[in-house]
Scaffold this motif. Structure first.
Motif, PDB file in Angstrom:
ATOM      1  N   PRO A 147       0.696  -1.165   0.025  1.00 40.92           N
ATOM      2  CA  PRO A 147      -0.089   0.018   0.094  1.00 40.92           C
ATOM      3  C   PRO A 147       0.778   1.372  -0.087  1.00 40.92           C
ATOM      4  O   PRO A 147       0.472   2.254  -0.541  1.00 40.92           O
ATOM      5  CB  PRO A 147      -0.758  -0.024   1.239  1.00 40.92           C
ATOM      6  CG  PRO A 147      -0.984  -1.602   1.417  1.00 40.92           C
ATOM      7  CD  PRO A 147       0.478  -2.187   1.063  1.00 40.92           C
ATOM      8  N   GLU A 150       1.161   3.380  -3.312  1.00 42.72           N
ATOM      9  CA  GLU A 150       0.123   3.649  -4.176  1.00 42.72           C
ATOM     10  C   GLU A 150       0.196   4.890  -4.958  1.00 42.72           C
ATOM     11  O   GLU A 150       0.772   5.990  -4.408  1.00 42.72           O
ATOM     12  CB  GLU A 150      -1.278   3.905  -3.237  1.00 42.72           C
ATOM     13  CG  GLU A 150      -2.533   4.227  -3.738  1.00 42.72           C
ATOM     14  CD  GLU A 150      -3.447   4.480  -2.781  1.00 42.72           C
ATOM     15  OE1 GLU A 150      -4.710   4.490  -3.225  1.00 42.72           O
ATOM     16  OE2 GLU A 150      -3.343   4.437  -1.536  1.00 42.72           O
ATOM     17  N   GLY A 151      -0.161   4.954  -6.042  1.00 45.34           N
ATOM     18  CA  GLY A 151      -0.152   5.853  -7.031  1.00 45.34           C
ATOM     19  C   GLY A 151       1.311   6.493  -7.612  1.00 45.34           C
ATOM     20  O   GLY A 151       1.508   7.316  -7.939  1.00 45.34           O
ATOM     21  N   ALA A 185      -3.300  -5.713  -6.654  1.00 46.69           N
ATOM     22  CA  ALA A 185      -2.768  -4.756  -5.717  1.00 46.69           C
ATOM     23  C   ALA A 185      -2.017  -3.969  -6.557  1.00 46.69           C
ATOM     24  O   ALA A 185      -1.912  -2.489  -6.208  1.00 46.69           O
ATOM     25  CB  ALA A 185      -2.096  -5.569  -4.532  1.00 46.69           C
ATOM     26  N   GLY A 188      -3.874  -1.330  -8.340  1.00 45.51           N
ATOM     27  CA  GLY A 188      -4.390  -0.200  -7.386  1.00 45.51           C
ATOM     28  C   GLY A 188      -3.025   0.787  -7.213  1.00 45.51           C
ATOM     29  O   GLY A 188      -3.371   1.915  -6.807  1.00 45.51           O
ATOM     30  N   ASN A 189      -1.811   0.223  -7.374  1.00 47.95           N
ATOM     31  CA  ASN A 189      -0.472   1.397  -7.303  1.00 47.95           C
ATOM     32  C   ASN A 189      -0.265   2.004  -8.349  1.00 47.95           C
ATOM     33  O   ASN A 189       0.685   2.844  -8.137  1.00 47.95           O
ATOM     34  CB  ASN A 189       0.425   0.480  -6.596  1.00 47.95           C
ATOM     35  CG  ASN A 189       0.244   0.262  -5.058  1.00 47.95           C
ATOM     36  OD1 ASN A 189      -0.694   0.453  -4.512  1.00 47.95           O
ATOM     37  ND2 ASN A 189       0.872  -0.771  -4.655  1.00 47.95           N
TER      38      ASN A 189
END
Length: 337
Positions: A147, A150-151, A185, A188-189
């Motif tokens: 996490p 992310e981005g 996942a 999502g990153n």
């Protein structure tokens, strides 16, 4: 004679009767590097065998070979990924080669179990990051799912064979369920939807569009050796990690070749493959295109040597090819564009 042509011209050429000569080699190659001209010229100078080269998209070249059938003029098929060279084998487009030299020079995990294709150069698929913004870069492929990133990630599309290869390798190591969870996942990153080639992922770090990227090593090494627009001027801000050095090792892609099933110049074809494993050719793969040679004692170009030593994933390439279908499904289900 070197032939570079569009696939439209190739389709027209299907109707023409191929010309064969004792001192020729007909090569179909998806390698698109102008620097390879020297590789073929030196083979001709060493052997007197003229290389007639047709370059194109690997899928289109495979389709051409299939359409030509028994009348195909091709002697050697070369490509830049495990998936397509394996597909050519499975379609019956290649033939076994018995060569003590190739068996000695090419590591067992970098050649086909049935001796129908051999790897001749490697490029590691590793992680790059912005040294100014990323204090704790990912140290494994699995870390890309964390996490905290992310981005931040730029990476190639799901249709790209390099993406499919690394996911297939993870399937072989981790299993389908764990790899599917990882892929979701990672999506999502993403810093942006996948786009462009490997150099574009590296440029994304320089431009600030992303902080972490995945790329083959030779794109970065090339920018160390010569000017690459949008990358070389700011290359000092880019750090790199060879992933998974404490377990599976860094994933490698290959450039490889095999003798066509109906090769009219078979002896010349075998001689060409053996030449690609020679000290001269192996040196050129590194010095001319910033790749890693496959022969253990071959020298590294300074641009490649600058990246440092690493432990590579020794998984047989056939295991990766066996998991491509599973990788494609995982990528689609994850929404990896």
């Amino acid at each position: 004679m070197t032939i570079k042509t569009s696939m439209l011209a190739l389709a027209v050429a299907l109707t023409a009767a191929p010309a064969f000569a004792e001192g020729e080699l007909n090569l179909y190659s998806s390698r698109h590097y102008d620097t390879d001209d020297r590789l073929y010229t030196e083979f001709t100078e060493a052997t007197g065998i003229t290389v007639n080269r047709i370059e194109g998209n690997a899928d289109e070249l495979i389709a051409r070979m299939e359409a030509e059938g028994d009348n195909s003029p091709v002697d050697v098929f070369m490509t830049v990924d495990t998936v397509r060279i394996t597909r050519a084998k499975e379609m019956g487009l290649l033939q076994p080669v018995e060569s003590a030299l190739l068996e000695e020079k090419i590591p067992a995990n970098l050649q086909d179990d049935d001796n129908q294709w051999f790897a001749f150069s490697k490029r590691a698929r590793i992680l790059f990051y912005d040294k100014n913004d990323v204090e704790n870069p990912p140290m494994t492929y699995q870390d890309l799912a964390k996490p905290e990133y992310e981005g931040m990630i730029c990476i190639r599309s799901s249709s790209n064979v390099y993406t499919q290869n690394i996911v297939a390798a993870l399937v072989a190591h981790l299993g389908e369920e764990a790899t599917a969870e990882w892929a979701r996942a990672v999506v999502g990153n993403f810093a942006r939807d996948p786009q462009g080639g490997d150099t574009d992922q590296l440029r994304g770090i320089v431009s600030g569009e992303c902080d972490i990227a995945m790329s083959n090593t030779y794109y970065f090494a090339r920018a160390l050796r010569k000017d690459v627009s949008g990358l070389s001027d700011s290359i000092d801000m880019v750090g790199w990690v060879f992933p998974n050095q404490d377990d599976i090792g860094a994933h490698v892609n290959i450039s490889g070749g095999g003798v066509a099933a109906n090769a009219p110049n078979r002896d010349n074809a075998v001689a060409f493959l053996e030449y690609l494993a020679s000290a001269q050719a192996q040196d050129y793969f590194s010095a001319g295109n910033d790749e890693y040679p496959v022969v253990d004692d071959a020298p590294l170009a300074e641009s490649v040597k600058a990246l440092g030593d690493f432990t590579e994933d020794a998984i047989p390439l056939s295991d990766i090819a066996d998991n491509i279908s599973a990788a494609q499904k995982i990528l689609a289900d994850a929404g990896w564009k």
